[in-house]
Design an enzyme around this catalytic site. Structure first.
Site, PDB file in Angstrom:
ATOM      1  N   ARG A  76      36.991  19.782 -24.733  1.00 38.83           N
ATOM      2  CA  ARG A  76      37.474  20.768 -25.548  1.00 38.83           C
ATOM      3  C   ARG A  76      36.988  21.301 -26.940  1.00 38.83           C
ATOM      4  NH1 ARG A  76      38.318  21.087 -20.678  1.00 38.83           N
ATOM      5  NH2 ARG A  76      40.346  21.261 -20.261  1.00 38.83           N
ATOM      6  N   LEU A  77      35.818  20.201 -26.887  1.00 40.41           N
ATOM      7  CA  LEU A  77      35.188  20.475 -28.508  1.00 40.41           C
ATOM      8  C   LEU A  77      34.346  21.582 -28.787  1.00 40.41           C
ATOM      9  CD1 LEU A  77      35.149  16.402 -29.266  1.00 40.41           C
ATOM     10  CD2 LEU A  77      36.782  18.329 -30.309  1.00 40.41           C
TER      11      LEU A  77
END
Length: 221
Positions: A200-201
């Site tokens: 989720r970066l």
């Protein structure tokens, strides 16, 4: 049969699997021109997205202030904005007449990308609507005339009968564009580009219009 529009999901925080195709990921975070970046991403989506790469969510609000969203097709884009076509008597047409602002989102699951747009909406010139309507297949033209979009329909047989009557009326001749079938152009005030990344970066960059220039800012995921 394999459904190209579905993907097996892993655990929520698993890094995404390598794509089936050899797609080079562009470093878009330092792009200066959102239109050039949009054109690049759209070209790649056209090559690699199996289901309607020009499909986009369109969000509008009416006089009750409650948002509505639906999928429409992006038919044209240039530095003036993003164009879709519809019946101006439809729910979205009535809502845009009350509040001529909208949000768009294109999501390309196979590429792990999405683009979000917000801005005012203006009708396209009648000549633009005429040109696009004339490019459609005759049955699509007839469908646009036959459908009282968003209005209650007694039964499907009613619609089928209307289509049959119009086919008999026009034969194999082109169908004139009804006045209420038109195009709308979303003029972007902001355009945001999003690329997924492991854990989720994600990468996000938003362009905001200032007169004739764009201001770029990176965003947290």
């Amino acid at each position: 049969m394999l459904d190209l529009c579905t993907t097996r999901h892993g655990p929520p925080d698993d890094p995404p699997a390598a794509p089936a195709h050899d797609l080079v990921r562009h470093d878009f975070l330092h792009a200066e021109d959102p239109w050039e970046l949009f054109a690049t991403w759209m070209a790649e989506a056209t090559l690699h997205e199996p289901c309607d790469p020009n499909a986009m969510a369109l969000a509008t609000t009416g006089d009750d202030g409650v948002p509505d969203v639906r999928i429409v097709l992006l038919k044209q884009f240039d530095a003036r904005g993003f164009v879709f076509f519809t019946n101006s008597h439809s729910q979205k047409g009535r809502q845009l007449a009350h509040n001529p602002h909208a949000a768009l989102m294109l999501h390309w699951k196979s590429l792990g990308r999405q683009i979000r747009v917000r801005g005012p909406v203006t009708p396209v010139a009648p000549a633009e609507s005429d040109a696009y309507f004339e490019s459609r297949a005759q049955l699509s033209q007839i469908g646009a005339v036959a459908s009282r979009q968003s209005q209650p329909l007694a039964d499907r047989a009613t619609l089928v009968a209307k289509v049959a009557a119009l086919l008999a009326e026009h034969g194999d001749q082109p169908v004139p564009r009804p006045e209420h079938w038109t195009g709308y152009r979303v003029v972007p005030a902001t355009i945001e580009f999003w690329q997924d990344a492991p854990f989720r970066l994600h990468d996000r960059v938003r362009f905001t219009r200032h007169a004739e220039t764009w201001h770029r800012v990176l965003l947290y995921p």
